[in-house]
Design a protein around this motif. Structure first.
Motif: not given
Length: 279
Positions: A190-197, A256-260
């Motif tokens: 998973d994209d860490i930056a996306k998870a933080e955002k 869950d919605k963002e696929g993380i």
């Protein structure tokens, strides 16, 4: 025939009995009146302290009890004086009795001393939730011997003051704000930056969270199955548990919605064939 000496003896005994009876009645009257006065005065002080709002609830029951016991001590001294006991003798007896009781009840005296120290230094007050080396609950009353508490599941807890005084006390209600550290792991793919955002976007919609210091997301570790994130924010102490539950749910749904993914522990199994093993 009754002699004159016998008549005088009867009269003396009758007078003595009469005087002694009057002394007993006077002593009983003093005791009953003193008890009534102690009850009424302590009750009046209790109502006055509750109405004024200037005296902390922790000190109110102690002041009431000291007032009642103080009045009763004077009443007992007056009763003894009614029987001809000298005041100096009473003081000496009380001093000796206090010394004997203090030596016999060292543990109890420790609780009394600890109670006064708790009231003076105030590591906790009535209505605050504390934990003292595993003893946790909301403080209901601090008396001379024990502290009355209610556990988080509604049970009554009676704790000796000396045990609380010697323990390390964590007061969860004293400070007005509290930090929350919400640990969540995401997958290595998973994209860490996306998870933080995504996490910060969820937190920005909660009005209970403080803006200063602002919420942050930290990467705290690379675990066996996940990248460990620490989502940190500050709230008022009273909002700690509701905000924690709501944001934990909201972040899970947003991920869950963002696929993380939030991975569960897993192992990679590598099988070596016999041919490769011989080679």
């Amino acid at each position: 025939m009754i002699t004159e000496e016998y008549k005088q003896l009867i009269e003396q005994l009758s007078q003595t009995a009469l005087d002694f009876s009057l002394e007993i009645l006077a002593a009983l009257a003093i005791l009953l009146i003193g008890r009534f006065v102690a009850k009424r005065v302590s009750g009046y002080i209790e109502k006055l302290l509750a109405k004024s709002g200037k005296v902390d609830r922790t000190l109110q029951p102690v002041i009431v009890k000291i007032t009642r016991y103080g009045i009763m001590i004077f009443v007992i001294v007056a009763v003894l004086a009614q029987f001809g006991v000298e005041t100096t003798s009473i003081i000496a007896i009380l001093g000796a009795a206090g010394l004997a009781i203090g030596l016999a009840l060292q543990g109890t005296m420790q609780n009394i001393a600890a109670g006064f120290m708790l009231l003076f230094l105030r590591p906790f007050k009535v209505g605050e939730f504390v934990d003292a080396d595993g003893i946790s609950g909301t403080v209901e009353e601090i008396s001379l011997f024990i502290t009355h508490m209610t556990t988080i599941d509604g049970l009554y807890l009676s704790v000796p003051n000396s045990k609380l005084w010697s323990a390390t006390v964590t007061n969860f209600s004293r400070n007005t704000k509290r930090r929350t550290d919400l640990a969540i792991g995401i997958g290595y793919g998973d994209d860490i930056a996306k998870a933080e955002k995504v996490a910060l976007a969820v937190l920005s919609g909660d009005a209970r969270l403080h803006k200063d210091p602002a919420p942050i997301v930290l990467v705290t570790g690379l675990g066996e199955s996940s990248v460990d994130l620490n989502i940190r924010y500050w709230t008022d102490s009273g909002d700690y548990w509701p905000a924690l539950s709501d944001n934990r749910r909201a972040i899970k749904e947003a991920f869950d919605k963002e696929g993380i993914s939030i991975p569960f522990p897993q192992r990679d199994l590598h099988i070596v064939s016999d041919i490769k093993a011989k080679a």
